[in-house]
Scaffold this active site. Structure first.
Site, PDB file in Angstrom:
ATOM      1  N   ARG A  21       0.960  -1.363   0.053  1.00 26.26           N
ATOM      2  CA  ARG A  21      -0.102   0.041   0.114  1.00 26.26           C
ATOM      3  C   ARG A  21       0.639   1.237   0.126  1.00 26.26           C
ATOM      4  O   ARG A  21       1.752   1.408   0.598  1.00 26.26           O
ATOM      5  CB  ARG A  21      -0.862  -0.027   1.215  1.00 26.26           C
ATOM      6  CG  ARG A  21      -2.415  -0.470   1.023  1.00 26.26           C
ATOM      7  CD  ARG A  21      -3.132  -0.623   2.099  1.00 26.26           C
ATOM      8  NE  ARG A  21      -3.100   0.101   3.159  1.00 26.26           N
ATOM      9  CZ  ARG A  21      -3.728   0.267   4.185  1.00 26.26           C
ATOM     10  NH1 ARG A  21      -4.425  -0.599   4.558  1.00 26.26           N
ATOM     11  NH2 ARG A  21      -4.001   1.524   4.946  1.00 26.26           N
ATOM     12  N   ARG A  62       0.853   8.165  10.529  1.00 26.76           N
ATOM     13  CA  ARG A  62      -0.437   7.501  10.892  1.00 26.76           C
ATOM     14  C   ARG A  62      -0.344   7.085  12.091  1.00 26.76           C
ATOM     15  O   ARG A  62      -1.375   7.404  13.123  1.00 26.76           O
ATOM     16  CB  ARG A  62      -0.506   6.520  10.031  1.00 26.76           C
ATOM     17  CG  ARG A  62      -1.002   6.564   8.406  1.00 26.76           C
ATOM     18  CD  ARG A  62      -0.651   5.558   7.525  1.00 26.76           C
ATOM     19  NE  ARG A  62      -1.542   4.467   7.792  1.00 26.76           N
ATOM     20  CZ  ARG A  62      -1.296   3.067   7.365  1.00 26.76           C
ATOM     21  NH1 ARG A  62      -0.270   2.901   6.742  1.00 26.76           N
ATOM     22  NH2 ARG A  62      -2.509   2.292   7.628  1.00 26.76           N
TER      23      ARG A  62
END
Ligand code: AP5
Length: 214
Positions: A160, A171
């Site tokens: 990803r 994140r």
């Protein structure tokens, strides 16, 4: 059964959500997968979401809530669902609680999977995902039967965009600031259940099944 999955990026929410959904024949609703499908299909929502996701930032609540409310009203959600990656902020959780209360319903289980940050960074570099059916693998801990090929649909697996180490760190920092407060929120609502996500995939799943009543 209405379930929301909580936990840091890479904690194993998607892996366990799919297993729970298969076991109880519930729809698995991953807001991340919905955004990725929209990006792949070049929709307006996808293009907007991509600018946030590629940097590891959250997509604004207004965009996310619109798609979730629409999804909740589909007929397959009548008997429950497993939310994966939603809610992710207190306003999202409050909106979900409000939408459910309006129908006399509530979240039954908020499943929090706990994994330390150092372990998360290691996990993300080995993750491979199927962009066609959403299945997720790990090259060491949860490998596909055939290298880089999806067991479920035969599509080629890929890494990803947001699994690059610098994006993963962003994140994680956003998770601690904006999503971790949901643990107290759901504890206050009396439906929080917590699991040690450092155990292997099947052990975590068995621990979850015990709490869900098996
Ligand atoms: P999203 O797709 O939801 O990603 P995430 O929450 O960051 O979670 P991940 O999918 O990265 O991890 P996971 O916990 O599901 O772990 P997995 O099972 O894959 O969101 C992506 C982006 O979309 C966000 O950053 C944001 O921009 C946007 N977004 C989505 N929803 C949003 C919302 N509600 N509001 C705003 N923005 C939103 O496992 C990870 C790896 O570990 C895999 O390789 C797996 O095989 C392996 N693994 C799993 N369990 C184990 C285990 N027990 N032991 C060893 N390895 C394991």
């Amino acid at each position: 059964m209405k379930i929301v999955m909580l936990g840091a990026p890479g904690a194993g929410k998607g892996t366990q959500a799919k297993k729970i959904a298969d076991r109880y024949q519930l729809p698995h609703i991953s807001t991340g997968d919905i955004f990725r499908t929209n990006i792949k299909n070049g929709t307006e929502l996808g293009m907007k979401a991509k600018t946030y996701m590629d940097k590891g930032n959250l997509v604004p609540d207004s965009l996310t809530l619109e798609l979730v409310v629409d999804r909740l009203n589909q007929t397959d959600c009548k008997n429950g669902y497993v939310f994966d990656g939603f809610p992710r902020t207190i306003p999202q959780a409050e909106a979900l609680t409000g939408a459910l209360e309006a129908k006399g319903e509530k979240v039954d289980f908020a499943i929090d999977i706990e994994v330390p940050d150092e372990e998360i960074v290691k996990r993300m570099s080995g993750r491979r995902a199927c962009l066609k059916c959403g299945a997720t693998y790990h090259i060491l801990f949860n490998a596909p039967k055939e290298n880089d090929i999806c067991d479920r649909c035969g599509n080629e697996l890929s890494m990803r965009e947001d699994d690059r180490p610098s994006t993963v760190l962003n994140r994680l920092s956003i998770y601690h600031k904006q999503t971790q407060p949901l643990i107290d929120y759901y504890q206050g609502m009396g439906c929080l259940v917590q699991f040690d996500g450092t155990k292997d995939v099947e052990e975590v799943f068995n621990d979850i099944l015990e709490v869900l009543g098996e």
